[in-house]
Design a protein around this motif. Structure first.
Motif, PDB file in Angstrom:
ATOM      1  N   ARG A 141      23.578 -16.290  37.586  1.00 37.75           N
ATOM      2  CA  ARG A 141      24.871 -16.668  37.014  1.00 37.75           C
ATOM      3  C   ARG A 141      25.495 -15.601  36.123  1.00 37.75           C
ATOM      4  N   LEU A 142      24.691 -14.681  35.592  1.00 35.75           N
ATOM      5  CA  LEU A 142      25.220 -13.724  34.620  1.00 35.75           C
ATOM      6  C   LEU A 142      24.961 -12.270  34.993  1.00 35.75           C
ATOM      7  N   SER A 143      24.608 -12.032  36.235  1.00 37.39           N
ATOM      8  CA  SER A 143      24.296 -10.660  36.634  1.00 37.39           C
ATOM      9  C   SER A 143      25.539  -9.793  36.758  1.00 37.39           C
ATOM     10  N   SER A 144      26.668 -10.373  37.169  1.00 32.92           N
ATOM     11  CA  SER A 144      27.889  -9.589  37.359  1.00 32.92           C
ATOM     12  C   SER A 144      28.897  -9.766  36.226  1.00 32.92           C
ATOM     13  N   ASP A 145      28.708 -10.778  35.397  1.00 23.53           N
ATOM     14  CA  ASP A 145      29.615 -11.040  34.284  1.00 23.53           C
ATOM     15  C   ASP A 145      28.812 -11.705  33.171  1.00 23.53           C
ATOM     16  N   LEU A 152      25.369 -26.096  37.173  1.00 19.53           N
ATOM     17  CA  LEU A 152      24.085 -25.469  37.479  1.00 19.53           C
ATOM     18  C   LEU A 152      23.256 -26.416  38.334  1.00 19.53           C
ATOM     19  N   ASN A 153      22.361 -25.839  39.118  1.00 15.55           N
ATOM     20  CA  ASN A 153      21.426 -26.727  39.805  1.00 15.55           C
ATOM     21  C   ASN A 153      20.314 -27.138  38.831  1.00 15.55           C
ATOM     22  N   LYS A 154      19.476 -28.060  39.254  1.00 14.31           N
ATOM     23  CA  LYS A 154      18.461 -28.637  38.363  1.00 14.31           C
ATOM     24  C   LYS A 154      17.491 -27.573  37.859  1.00 14.31           C
ATOM     25  N   GLU A 155      17.097 -26.650  38.728  1.00 12.00           N
ATOM     26  CA  GLU A 155      16.134 -25.613  38.351  1.00 12.00           C
ATOM     27  C   GLU A 155      16.715 -24.679  37.294  1.00 12.00           C
ATOM     28  N   GLU A 156      17.996 -24.327  37.439  1.00 14.75           N
ATOM     29  CA  GLU A 156      18.631 -23.432  36.482  1.00 14.75           C
ATOM     30  C   GLU A 156      18.852 -24.105  35.129  1.00 14.75           C
ATOM     31  N   GLN A 157      19.172 -25.374  35.166  1.00 16.37           N
ATOM     32  CA  GLN A 157      19.538 -26.085  33.946  1.00 16.37           C
ATOM     33  C   GLN A 157      18.333 -26.523  33.115  1.00 16.37           C
ATOM     34  N   LEU A 171      27.057 -17.871  28.037  1.00 12.79           N
ATOM     35  CA  LEU A 171      27.540 -16.630  27.445  1.00 12.79           C
ATOM     36  C   LEU A 171      26.355 -15.723  27.164  1.00 12.79           C
ATOM     37  N   GLN A 172      26.311 -14.571  27.830  1.00 10.16           N
ATOM     38  CA  GLN A 172      25.264 -13.591  27.556  1.00 10.16           C
ATOM     39  C   GLN A 172      25.725 -12.677  26.439  1.00 10.16           C
ATOM     40  N   ILE A 173      24.880 -12.526  25.429  1.00  8.59           N
ATOM     41  CA  ILE A 173      25.208 -11.705  24.260  1.00  8.59           C
ATOM     42  C   ILE A 173      24.269 -10.518  24.227  1.00  8.59           C
ATOM     43  N   GLY A 174      24.829  -9.330  24.316  1.00 10.56           N
ATOM     44  CA  GLY A 174      24.025  -8.127  24.259  1.00 10.56           C
ATOM     45  C   GLY A 174      23.193  -7.933  25.506  1.00 10.56           C
ATOM     46  N   SER A 175      22.201  -7.025  25.399  1.00  7.51           N
ATOM     47  CA  SER A 175      21.292  -6.731  26.507  1.00  7.51           C
ATOM     48  C   SER A 175      20.034  -6.082  25.945  1.00  7.51           C
ATOM     49  N   GLY A 176      19.038  -5.966  26.784  1.00  6.54           N
ATOM     50  CA  GLY A 176      17.796  -5.324  26.348  1.00  6.54           C
ATOM     51  C   GLY A 176      17.157  -6.054  25.190  1.00  6.54           C
ATOM     52  N   PRO A 177      16.738  -5.333  24.149  1.00 11.30           N
ATOM     53  CA  PRO A 177      16.076  -5.960  22.998  1.00 11.30           C
ATOM     54  C   PRO A 177      16.983  -6.933  22.247  1.00 11.30           C
TER      55      PRO A 177
END
Length: 218
Positions: A141-145, A152-157, A171-177
Protein backbone atom coordinates in the motif's frame (compact mmCIF):
# COMPACT_ATOMS: atom_id res chain seq x y z
CA UNK A 1 -38.00 4.79 -51.37
CA UNK A 2 -40.87 7.24 -50.90
CA UNK A 3 -40.69 6.78 -47.12
CA UNK A 4 -36.99 7.61 -47.10
CA UNK A 5 -37.58 10.68 -49.24
CA UNK A 6 -40.33 11.88 -46.90
CA UNK A 7 -38.10 11.36 -43.85
CA UNK A 8 -35.28 13.29 -45.51
CA UNK A 9 -37.61 16.17 -46.29
CA UNK A 10 -38.85 16.23 -42.69
CA UNK A 11 -35.28 16.24 -41.38
CA UNK A 12 -34.32 19.08 -43.72
CA UNK A 13 -37.42 21.05 -42.76
CA UNK A 14 -36.70 20.57 -39.05
CA UNK A 15 -33.10 21.69 -39.57
CA UNK A 16 -34.25 24.83 -41.40
CA UNK A 17 -36.70 25.67 -38.60
CA UNK A 18 -34.05 25.07 -35.95
CA UNK A 19 -31.51 27.29 -37.73
CA UNK A 20 -34.09 30.03 -38.23
CA UNK A 21 -35.19 30.07 -34.57
CA UNK A 22 -31.57 30.10 -33.37
CA UNK A 23 -30.86 33.08 -35.65
CA UNK A 24 -34.10 34.85 -34.64
CA UNK A 25 -34.66 34.32 -30.90
CA UNK A 26 -37.17 37.18 -30.89
CA UNK A 27 -39.54 35.22 -33.16
CA UNK A 28 -41.97 34.21 -30.40
CA UNK A 29 -42.03 37.76 -29.06
CA UNK A 30 -43.42 38.85 -32.42
CA UNK A 31 -45.93 35.99 -32.45
CA UNK A 32 -46.91 35.35 -28.81
CA UNK A 33 -50.17 33.64 -29.80
CA UNK A 34 -48.14 30.85 -31.42
CA UNK A 35 -46.11 30.38 -28.25
CA UNK A 36 -49.28 29.82 -26.23
CA UNK A 37 -50.59 27.28 -28.75
CA UNK A 38 -47.51 25.09 -28.76
CA UNK A 39 -47.78 21.92 -26.69
CA UNK A 40 -45.00 19.55 -25.57
CA UNK A 41 -45.34 15.94 -24.33
CA UNK A 42 -44.92 15.48 -20.57
CA UNK A 43 -44.51 12.14 -18.80
CA UNK A 44 -46.75 13.01 -15.85
CA UNK A 45 -49.17 15.59 -17.25
CA UNK A 46 -49.70 14.45 -20.83
CA UNK A 47 -48.77 17.70 -22.56
CA UNK A 48 -47.81 21.20 -21.41
CA UNK A 49 -47.24 24.54 -23.06
CA UNK A 50 -43.76 25.60 -24.12
CA UNK A 51 -43.76 28.30 -21.45
CA UNK A 52 -44.61 25.74 -18.75
CA UNK A 53 -41.86 23.47 -20.01
CA UNK A 54 -39.35 26.33 -19.94
CA UNK A 55 -40.34 27.22 -16.39
CA UNK A 56 -40.03 23.59 -15.33
CA UNK A 57 -36.54 23.37 -16.84
CA UNK A 58 -35.51 26.57 -15.05
CA UNK A 59 -36.79 25.21 -11.74
CA UNK A 60 -34.80 22.01 -12.30
CA UNK A 61 -31.64 24.02 -13.00
CA UNK A 62 -32.19 26.18 -9.92
CA UNK A 63 -32.71 23.10 -7.75
CA UNK A 64 -29.47 21.58 -9.10
CA UNK A 65 -27.57 24.79 -8.38
CA UNK A 66 -28.98 24.91 -4.84
CA UNK A 67 -27.85 21.31 -4.29
CA UNK A 68 -24.35 22.23 -5.51
CA UNK A 69 -24.22 25.24 -3.19
CA UNK A 70 -25.35 23.11 -0.24
CA UNK A 71 -22.70 20.49 -1.02
CA UNK A 72 -19.96 23.11 -1.36
CA UNK A 73 -20.99 24.74 1.94
CA UNK A 74 -20.85 21.34 3.64
CA UNK A 75 -17.35 20.70 2.25
CA UNK A 76 -16.27 24.19 3.37
CA UNK A 77 -17.54 23.54 6.92
CA UNK A 78 -15.71 20.21 7.03
CA UNK A 79 -12.48 21.80 5.82
CA UNK A 80 -12.81 24.58 8.39
CA UNK A 81 -13.30 21.99 11.13
CA UNK A 82 -10.22 20.05 9.99
CA UNK A 83 -8.20 23.27 9.79
CA UNK A 84 -9.00 24.22 13.40
CA UNK A 85 -8.36 20.66 14.61
CA UNK A 86 -4.99 20.65 12.85
CA UNK A 87 -4.08 23.96 14.49
CA UNK A 88 -4.79 22.45 17.90
CA UNK A 89 -2.75 19.38 16.98
CA UNK A 90 0.15 21.58 15.83
CA UNK A 91 0.33 23.33 19.19
CA UNK A 92 0.14 20.07 21.12
CA UNK A 93 2.90 18.44 19.09
CA UNK A 94 5.21 21.45 19.22
CA UNK A 95 4.75 21.95 22.94
CA UNK A 96 5.10 18.24 23.80
CA UNK A 97 7.21 16.49 21.14
CA UNK A 98 7.70 13.21 22.98
CA UNK A 99 6.35 10.04 21.40
CA UNK A 100 3.82 9.43 24.19
CA UNK A 101 2.51 13.00 23.98
CA UNK A 102 2.35 12.79 20.18
CA UNK A 103 0.26 9.61 20.40
CA UNK A 104 -2.12 11.25 22.89
CA UNK A 105 -2.45 14.39 20.73
CA UNK A 106 -3.18 12.28 17.64
CA UNK A 107 -5.82 10.31 19.54
CA UNK A 108 -7.55 13.56 20.50
CA UNK A 109 -7.33 14.76 16.93
CA UNK A 110 -8.90 11.53 15.65
CA UNK A 111 -11.75 11.81 18.16
CA UNK A 112 -12.56 15.30 16.86
CA UNK A 113 -12.89 14.02 13.27
CA UNK A 114 -16.37 12.83 12.15
CA UNK A 115 -16.55 9.12 11.33
CA UNK A 116 -12.97 8.44 12.49
CA UNK A 117 -13.09 5.70 15.11
CA UNK A 118 -9.48 4.65 15.61
CA UNK A 119 -5.92 5.95 15.42
CA UNK A 120 -2.54 4.18 15.63
CA UNK A 121 1.00 5.57 15.57
CA UNK A 122 3.65 2.88 15.19
CA UNK A 123 7.41 3.52 15.15
CA UNK A 124 9.19 0.81 13.16
CA UNK A 125 12.89 0.41 13.87
CA UNK A 126 14.79 -1.71 11.29
CA UNK A 127 16.05 -4.11 13.95
CA UNK A 128 12.66 -4.46 15.63
CA UNK A 129 10.65 -7.65 15.25
CA UNK A 130 7.50 -5.52 15.02
CA UNK A 131 8.41 -4.29 11.54
CA UNK A 132 7.78 -7.74 10.06
CA UNK A 133 4.09 -7.44 11.01
CA UNK A 134 3.74 -4.37 8.83
CA UNK A 135 6.03 -5.35 5.95
CA UNK A 136 3.13 -6.59 3.82
CA UNK A 137 1.22 -3.38 4.41
CA UNK A 138 4.22 -1.20 3.56
CA UNK A 139 5.07 -3.09 0.38
CA UNK A 140 1.51 -3.34 -0.96
CA UNK A 141 0.00 0.00 0.00
CA UNK A 142 2.87 2.43 0.59
CA UNK A 143 5.62 1.36 -1.77
CA UNK A 144 4.87 3.99 -4.44
CA UNK A 145 3.39 6.72 -2.24
CA UNK A 146 3.56 7.57 1.46
CA UNK A 147 -0.25 7.93 1.68
CA UNK A 148 -2.95 5.31 1.17
CA UNK A 149 -6.71 5.91 1.46
CA UNK A 150 -9.21 3.09 1.12
CA UNK A 151 -9.87 -0.44 2.30
CA UNK A 152 -7.51 -3.19 3.43
CA UNK A 153 -7.87 -6.92 3.31
CA UNK A 154 -8.01 -8.87 6.58
CA UNK A 155 -4.33 -9.86 6.50
CA UNK A 156 -3.16 -6.27 5.97
CA UNK A 157 -5.44 -4.80 8.59
CA UNK A 158 -4.81 -7.31 11.37
CA UNK A 159 -1.71 -5.61 12.87
CA UNK A 160 -3.48 -2.25 13.05
CA UNK A 161 -7.20 -2.50 13.77
CA UNK A 162 -9.97 -4.90 14.63
CA UNK A 163 -12.67 -6.11 12.26
CA UNK A 164 -14.95 -3.15 13.01
CA UNK A 165 -12.72 -0.84 10.94
CA UNK A 166 -13.71 -0.86 7.25
CA UNK A 167 -11.69 1.95 5.64
CA UNK A 168 -8.35 3.52 6.54
CA UNK A 169 -6.00 6.42 5.96
CA UNK A 170 -2.37 5.27 6.12
CA UNK A 171 0.57 7.63 6.34
CA UNK A 172 4.22 6.61 6.13
CA UNK A 173 6.50 8.98 8.04
CA UNK A 174 10.17 9.01 7.19
CA UNK A 175 12.19 5.96 6.14
CA UNK A 176 14.99 3.73 7.35
CA UNK A 177 15.77 4.19 11.06
CA UNK A 178 13.16 6.93 11.30
CA UNK A 179 10.29 4.94 9.80
CA UNK A 180 6.87 5.37 11.41
CA UNK A 181 3.33 4.53 10.40
CA UNK A 182 0.26 6.58 11.24
CA UNK A 183 -3.17 5.07 10.63
CA UNK A 184 -6.71 6.41 11.01
CA UNK A 185 -9.62 3.98 10.82
CA UNK A 186 -13.32 4.40 10.16
CA UNK A 187 -16.21 1.99 10.60
CA UNK A 188 -17.72 3.38 7.39
CA UNK A 189 -16.85 1.48 4.20
CA UNK A 190 -16.43 4.61 2.10
CA UNK A 191 -15.23 7.22 4.58
CA UNK A 192 -11.65 6.99 3.30
CA UNK A 193 -11.47 6.66 -0.49
CA UNK A 194 -8.56 6.71 -2.99
CA UNK A 195 -9.98 9.75 -4.81
CA UNK A 196 -10.06 11.94 -1.68
CA UNK A 197 -7.91 15.08 -1.45
CA UNK A 198 -4.62 14.47 0.40
CA UNK A 199 -3.60 18.03 1.24
CA UNK A 200 -4.27 17.85 4.99
CA UNK A 201 -2.82 14.40 5.55
CA UNK A 202 0.37 15.23 3.63
CA UNK A 203 0.71 18.35 5.75
CA UNK A 204 0.35 16.18 8.85
CA UNK A 205 3.14 13.91 7.57
CA UNK A 206 5.51 16.86 7.23
CA UNK A 207 4.67 18.05 10.73
CA UNK A 208 5.24 14.64 12.32
CA UNK A 209 8.50 14.26 10.43
CA UNK A 210 9.73 17.41 12.16
CA UNK A 211 8.55 16.81 15.72
CA UNK A 212 8.70 13.05 16.36
CA UNK A 213 11.77 11.93 18.30
CA UNK A 214 14.42 10.46 16.02
CA UNK A 215 12.92 12.10 12.91
CA UNK A 216 14.03 15.04 10.87
CA UNK A 217 13.44 16.44 7.40
CA UNK A 218 16.91 15.65 6.05
Amino acid sequence: MNDNLAQNKEAIAASVVLDYLQDHPEFFQQYPQLLQQMRLPHQQRGSVSLVERQLEMQRTKIAALEDDITRLMSVARQNEHIFHALNTLHLSLLQNPSLADAEQALQQFAKSMPQVHACRLVCLQPDSSAISQYQLLLSRRLSSDNVYLGRLNKEEQQPLFGESIHSVALLQIGSGPGLALLAFGSEQDDHFQPAMDRLFIRHLAKLLLLVLPGHDDS
